[in-house]
Write a protein that holds these residues in place. Structure first.
Motif, PDB file in Angstrom:
ATOM      1  N   GLU A  12     -11.280 -10.880  -8.321  1.00 58.56           N
ATOM      2  CA  GLU A  12     -10.754 -11.437  -9.563  1.00 58.56           C
ATOM      3  C   GLU A  12      -9.665 -10.550 -10.150  1.00 58.56           C
ATOM      4  OE1 GLU A  12      -9.860 -13.690 -12.808  1.00 58.56           O
ATOM      5  OE2 GLU A  12     -10.901 -14.245 -10.956  1.00 58.56           O
ATOM      6  N   GLN A  13      -9.810  -9.229  -9.997  1.00 66.90           N
ATOM      7  CA  GLN A  13      -8.769  -8.327 -10.510  1.00 66.90           C
ATOM      8  C   GLN A  13      -7.425  -8.588  -9.841  1.00 66.90           C
ATOM      9  OE1 GLN A  13     -11.223  -4.655  -9.975  1.00 66.90           O
ATOM     10  NE2 GLN A  13     -10.379  -4.092 -11.955  1.00 66.90           N
ATOM     11  N   LEU A  14      -7.455  -8.839  -8.549  1.00 64.38           N
ATOM     12  CA  LEU A  14      -6.202  -9.119  -7.849  1.00 64.38           C
ATOM     13  C   LEU A  14      -5.712 -10.536  -8.127  1.00 64.38           C
ATOM     14  CD1 LEU A  14      -3.923  -8.444  -5.925  1.00 64.38           C
ATOM     15  CD2 LEU A  14      -5.423  -9.039  -4.008  1.00 64.38           C
ATOM     16  N   THR A  15      -6.586 -11.518  -7.977  1.00 64.47           N
ATOM     17  CA  THR A  15      -6.134 -12.899  -8.134  1.00 64.47           C
ATOM     18  C   THR A  15      -5.689 -13.195  -9.561  1.00 64.47           C
ATOM     19  OG1 THR A  15      -8.430 -13.642  -8.434  1.00 64.47           O
ATOM     20  CG2 THR A  15      -7.498 -13.778  -6.212  1.00 64.47           C
ATOM     21  N   SER A  16      -6.323 -12.588 -10.549  1.00 67.44           N
ATOM     22  CA  SER A  16      -5.891 -12.829 -11.932  1.00 67.44           C
ATOM     23  C   SER A  16      -4.497 -12.280 -12.166  1.00 67.44           C
ATOM     24  CB  SER A  16      -6.880 -12.216 -12.928  1.00 67.44           C
ATOM     25  OG  SER A  16      -6.932 -10.807 -12.805  1.00 67.44           O
ATOM     26  N   ARG A  17      -4.186 -11.150 -11.547  1.00 61.64           N
ATOM     27  CA  ARG A  17      -2.835 -10.582 -11.677  1.00 61.64           C
ATOM     28  C   ARG A  17      -1.813 -11.421 -10.909  1.00 61.64           C
ATOM     29  NH1 ARG A  17      -6.272  -6.716 -12.906  1.00 61.64           N
ATOM     30  NH2 ARG A  17      -5.612  -4.874 -14.107  1.00 61.64           N
ATOM     31  N   LEU A  18      -2.234 -11.951  -9.781  1.00 59.53           N
ATOM     32  CA  LEU A  18      -1.337 -12.821  -9.026  1.00 59.53           C
ATOM     33  C   LEU A  18      -1.067 -14.119  -9.780  1.00 59.53           C
ATOM     34  CD1 LEU A  18      -2.762 -12.306  -5.425  1.00 59.53           C
ATOM     35  CD2 LEU A  18      -0.580 -11.447  -6.320  1.00 59.53           C
ATOM     36  N   ARG A  56      13.976  -3.953  -2.882  1.00 59.92           N
ATOM     37  CA  ARG A  56      14.705  -4.790  -3.844  1.00 59.92           C
ATOM     38  C   ARG A  56      14.062  -6.170  -4.030  1.00 59.92           C
ATOM     39  NH1 ARG A  56      19.388  -2.536  -5.338  1.00 59.92           N
ATOM     40  NH2 ARG A  56      20.221  -4.532  -6.072  1.00 59.92           N
ATOM     41  N   VAL A  57      12.732  -6.187  -4.081  1.00 65.98           N
ATOM     42  CA  VAL A  57      11.974  -7.390  -4.435  1.00 65.98           C
ATOM     43  C   VAL A  57      10.870  -6.950  -5.392  1.00 65.98           C
ATOM     44  CG1 VAL A  57      12.429  -8.580  -2.247  1.00 65.98           C
ATOM     45  CG2 VAL A  57      10.409  -7.120  -2.467  1.00 65.98           C
ATOM     46  N   ASP A  58      10.192  -7.910  -5.990  1.00 69.26           N
ATOM     47  CA  ASP A  58       9.075  -7.562  -6.862  1.00 69.26           C
ATOM     48  C   ASP A  58       7.953  -6.937  -6.038  1.00 69.26           C
ATOM     49  OD1 ASP A  58      10.431  -8.514  -9.042  1.00 69.26           O
ATOM     50  OD2 ASP A  58       9.345 -10.425  -9.135  1.00 69.26           O
ATOM     51  N   ILE A  59       7.386  -5.869  -6.582  1.00 70.35           N
ATOM     52  CA  ILE A  59       6.360  -5.104  -5.860  1.00 70.35           C
ATOM     53  C   ILE A  59       5.072  -5.048  -6.672  1.00 70.35           C
ATOM     54  CG2 ILE A  59       5.724  -2.850  -4.905  1.00 70.35           C
ATOM     55  CD1 ILE A  59       7.989  -4.057  -3.363  1.00 70.35           C
ATOM     56  N   PHE A  60       3.955  -5.365  -6.015  1.00 68.76           N
ATOM     57  CA  PHE A  60       2.629  -5.044  -6.534  1.00 68.76           C
ATOM     58  C   PHE A  60       2.123  -3.880  -5.684  1.00 68.76           C
ATOM     59  CE2 PHE A  60       0.151  -8.615  -8.829  1.00 68.76           C
ATOM     60  CZ  PHE A  60       1.217  -8.876  -9.665  1.00 68.76           C
ATOM     61  N   ASP A  82       0.856  -1.187   0.000  1.00 72.26           N
ATOM     62  CA  ASP A  82       0.000   0.000   0.000  1.00 72.26           C
ATOM     63  C   ASP A  82       0.893   1.238   0.000  1.00 72.26           C
ATOM     64  OD1 ASP A  82      -2.189   1.662   0.162  1.00 72.26           O
ATOM     65  OD2 ASP A  82      -2.496   1.367   2.299  1.00 72.26           O
ATOM     66  N   ASN A  83       0.415   2.324  -0.603  1.00 81.84           N
ATOM     67  CA  ASN A  83       1.202   3.562  -0.569  1.00 81.84           C
ATOM     68  C   ASN A  83       0.940   4.360   0.699  1.00 81.84           C
ATOM     69  OD1 ASN A  83       3.102   5.381  -1.704  1.00 81.84           O
ATOM     70  ND2 ASN A  83       1.445   6.736  -2.344  1.00 81.84           N
ATOM     71  N   TYR A  84      -0.279   4.277   1.225  1.00 81.39           N
ATOM     72  CA  TYR A  84      -0.656   5.087   2.378  1.00 81.39           C
ATOM     73  C   TYR A  84      -0.315   4.356   3.683  1.00 81.39           C
ATOM     74  CZ  TYR A  84      -3.195   7.946  -0.996  1.00 81.39           C
ATOM     75  OH  TYR A  84      -3.535   8.756  -2.063  1.00 81.39           O
ATOM     76  N   LEU A  85       0.945   4.440   4.071  1.00 81.50           N
ATOM     77  CA  LEU A  85       1.390   3.861   5.335  1.00 81.50           C
ATOM     78  C   LEU A  85       1.599   4.983   6.350  1.00 81.50           C
ATOM     79  CD1 LEU A  85       3.954   1.274   3.902  1.00 81.50           C
ATOM     80  CD2 LEU A  85       1.564   0.889   4.574  1.00 81.50           C
ATOM     81  N   GLY A 140      10.463   0.259  -9.696  1.00 72.92           N
ATOM     82  CA  GLY A 140      10.577  -1.176  -9.913  1.00 72.92           C
ATOM     83  C   GLY A 140       9.318  -1.991  -9.688  1.00 72.92           C
ATOM     84  N   ALA A 141       8.176  -1.342  -9.460  1.00 71.86           N
ATOM     85  CA  ALA A 141       6.936  -2.097  -9.292  1.00 71.86           C
ATOM     86  C   ALA A 141       6.616  -2.866 -10.574  1.00 71.86           C
ATOM     87  CB  ALA A 141       5.782  -1.155  -8.951  1.00 71.86           C
ATOM     88  N   VAL A 142       6.088  -4.081 -10.426  1.00 69.29           N
ATOM     89  CA  VAL A 142       5.737  -4.876 -11.602  1.00 69.29           C
ATOM     90  C   VAL A 142       4.247  -4.796 -11.921  1.00 69.29           C
ATOM     91  CG1 VAL A 142       7.660  -6.466 -11.301  1.00 69.29           C
ATOM     92  CG2 VAL A 142       5.460  -6.994 -10.232  1.00 69.29           C
ATOM     93  N   ASN A 143       3.462  -4.206 -11.017  1.00 65.24           N
ATOM     94  CA  ASN A 143       2.046  -3.990 -11.306  1.00 65.24           C
ATOM     95  C   ASN A 143       1.498  -2.939 -10.353  1.00 65.24           C
ATOM     96  OD1 ASN A 143      -0.587  -4.374 -12.438  1.00 65.24           O
ATOM     97  ND2 ASN A 143      -0.010  -6.483 -12.914  1.00 65.24           N
ATOM     98  N   TYR A 144       0.341  -2.393 -10.704  1.00 59.52           N
ATOM     99  CA  TYR A 144      -0.263  -1.318  -9.907  1.00 59.52           C
ATOM    100  C   TYR A 144      -1.771  -1.519  -9.963  1.00 59.52           C
ATOM    101  CZ  TYR A 144      -0.367   3.444  -7.890  1.00 59.52           C
ATOM    102  OH  TYR A 144      -0.498   4.545  -7.051  1.00 59.52           O
ATOM    103  N   LEU A 145      -2.389  -1.767  -8.815  1.00 58.83           N
ATOM    104  CA  LEU A 145      -3.821  -2.025  -8.745  1.00 58.83           C
ATOM    105  C   LEU A 145      -4.465  -1.010  -7.796  1.00 58.83           C
ATOM    106  CD1 LEU A 145      -5.952  -3.953  -9.829  1.00 58.83           C
ATOM    107  CD2 LEU A 145      -5.498  -5.463  -7.895  1.00 58.83           C
ATOM    108  N   ILE A 146      -5.487  -0.320  -8.303  1.00 61.75           N
ATOM    109  CA  ILE A 146      -6.109   0.770  -7.549  1.00 61.75           C
ATOM    110  C   ILE A 146      -7.331   0.258  -6.784  1.00 61.75           C
ATOM    111  CG2 ILE A 146      -7.266   3.008  -7.742  1.00 61.75           C
ATOM    112  CD1 ILE A 146      -5.617   3.469 -10.317  1.00 61.75           C
ATOM    113  N   LYS A 147      -7.354   0.541  -5.488  1.00 61.07           N
ATOM    114  CA  LYS A 147      -8.511   0.208  -4.652  1.00 61.07           C
ATOM    115  C   LYS A 147      -9.663   1.172  -4.965  1.00 61.07           C
ATOM    116  CE  LYS A 147      -5.584  -0.968  -0.643  1.00 61.07           C
ATOM    117  NZ  LYS A 147      -5.248  -0.559   0.737  1.00 61.07           N
ATOM    118  N   PRO A 148     -10.905   0.729  -4.872  1.00 61.78           N
ATOM    119  CA  PRO A 148     -11.325  -0.655  -4.608  1.00 61.78           C
ATOM    120  C   PRO A 148     -11.268  -1.486  -5.889  1.00 61.78           C
ATOM    121  CG  PRO A 148     -13.244   0.733  -4.868  1.00 61.78           C
ATOM    122  CD  PRO A 148     -12.050   1.649  -4.963  1.00 61.78           C
TER     123      PRO A 148
END
Length: 221
Positions: free
Chosen positions: A104-110, A70-74, A54-57, A92-100
Motif C-alpha cells: 500500500e505504501q508503494l501503490t498509494s504513492r503511485l 532526465r525522467v521522473d524518478i521514484f 534502486d540505489n544499490y546497483l 530530481g527524484a519526485v519521491n523516496y521510499l525506503i525498503k522494506p
C-alpha cells in the motif's frame, strides 16, 4: 498510459515491484533493468515517464543516474541515509521510499503520481499557481501521515490550509476565528500538526503574561 521502467538488481524484487505497478490504473510497466547501464539504455530506447530506481546497483549507484536519466524518478531502495535522500531529491527524484515497505505504501504513492500527472496534463499549456499547487499536493498526498483517530479529515484539511497560507505565526484563537470552529478544536488539530512535524510550536507572551501557543507551517514540506 504512463510508462514505467523498474530498475533493481534483484530479479525477484523487480518482478514484485512490476506487479505492484500493474495494479495501479493509468500505469504500465514497459521495461525492467537490473544494472545502471541497462537502465540508461532502457530509458533511451523505451522513453518511460517514470523510473522506479534502486540505489544499490552492481555497476553504479542509482542516485548517480537520477539527473542523467532526465525522467521522473521514484527512489525505491534500502538506502536510508540522510545524505542519499538529499542527493536523490537534488538530482530530481519526485519521491523516496525506503525498503522494506508495504504494498500500500508503494501503490498509494503511485496512484498519487498518476493524479499529479493528470492534473498537470500532457500539453505545454500555461498553468496558474493554484494549478501547480494542486498538482504538488496530489503528488505528496500519500506521503502525509493519516488523520489521527477521532479527527475529521475535513477539519484537519481546513486547519492545515489555514496554517499553510498564513504569513505570520497563528494561535488557536486565530485559526478558530478564521474557520468558525472552537478554540479547543483548533488547538487539538494544530497540536497534531506539530506532533507529526509539519508545524513548529513556540510560545508567545501576551500583555497578561500568560503564554499562548503559536504555530508556523514548515514550508519545506
Amino acid at each position: 498510459m504512463i510508462g514505467v521502467l523498474v530498475v533493481d538488481d534483484d530479479f525477484r524484487v523487480a518482478e514484485v515491484h512490476s506487479w505492484y505497478v500493474g495494479q495501479v490504473a493509468g500505469l504500465k510497466v514497459i521495461g525492467v533493468a537490473h544494472t545502471a547501464a541497462d537502465a540508461v539504455r532502457s530509458v533511451a530506447d523505451l522513453k518511460p515517464d517514470l523510473v522506479l530506481l534502486d540505489n544499490y546497483l552492481p555497476d553504479r549507484p542509482g542516485i548517480d543516474l537520477a539527473a542523467e536519466l532526465r525522467v521522473d524518478i521514484f527512489m525505491v531502495t534500502a538506502d536510508s541515509s540522510a545524505t542519499s535522500v538529499r542527493a536523490a531529491f537534488a538530482a530530481g527524484a519526485v519521491n523516496y521510499l525506503i525498503k522494506p515497505f508495504s504494498s500500500e505504501q508503494l501503490t498509494s504513492r503511485l496512484r498519487a503520481y498518476v493524479r499529479y500527472r493528470t492534473l498537470l496534463g500532457d500539453q505545454p499549456n500555461e498553468l496558474s499557481q493554484q494549478a501547480v499547487d494542486r498538482a504538488i499536493d496530489a503528488l505528496h498526498e500519500a506521503d502525509k501521515p493519516p488523520t489521527p483517530k477521532g479527527q475529521s479529515p475535513v477539519t484537519a484539511r481546513l486547519v492545515t490550509e489555514a496554517l499553510r497560507r498564513a504569513d505570520n505565526p497563528r494561535t488557536a484563537a486565530d485559526v478558530a476565528d478564521e474557520l468558525g470552529i472552537s478554540r479547543a478544536t483548533a488547538q487539538r488539530y494544530l497540536a497534531a500538526l506539530a506532533d507529526d512535524g509539519r508545524a513548529t510550536l513556540s510560545l508567545r507572551y501576551g500583555s497578561t503574561g500568560r503564554p499562548e501557543h503559536q504555530y508556523v507551517w514548515i514550508t519545506a514540506l
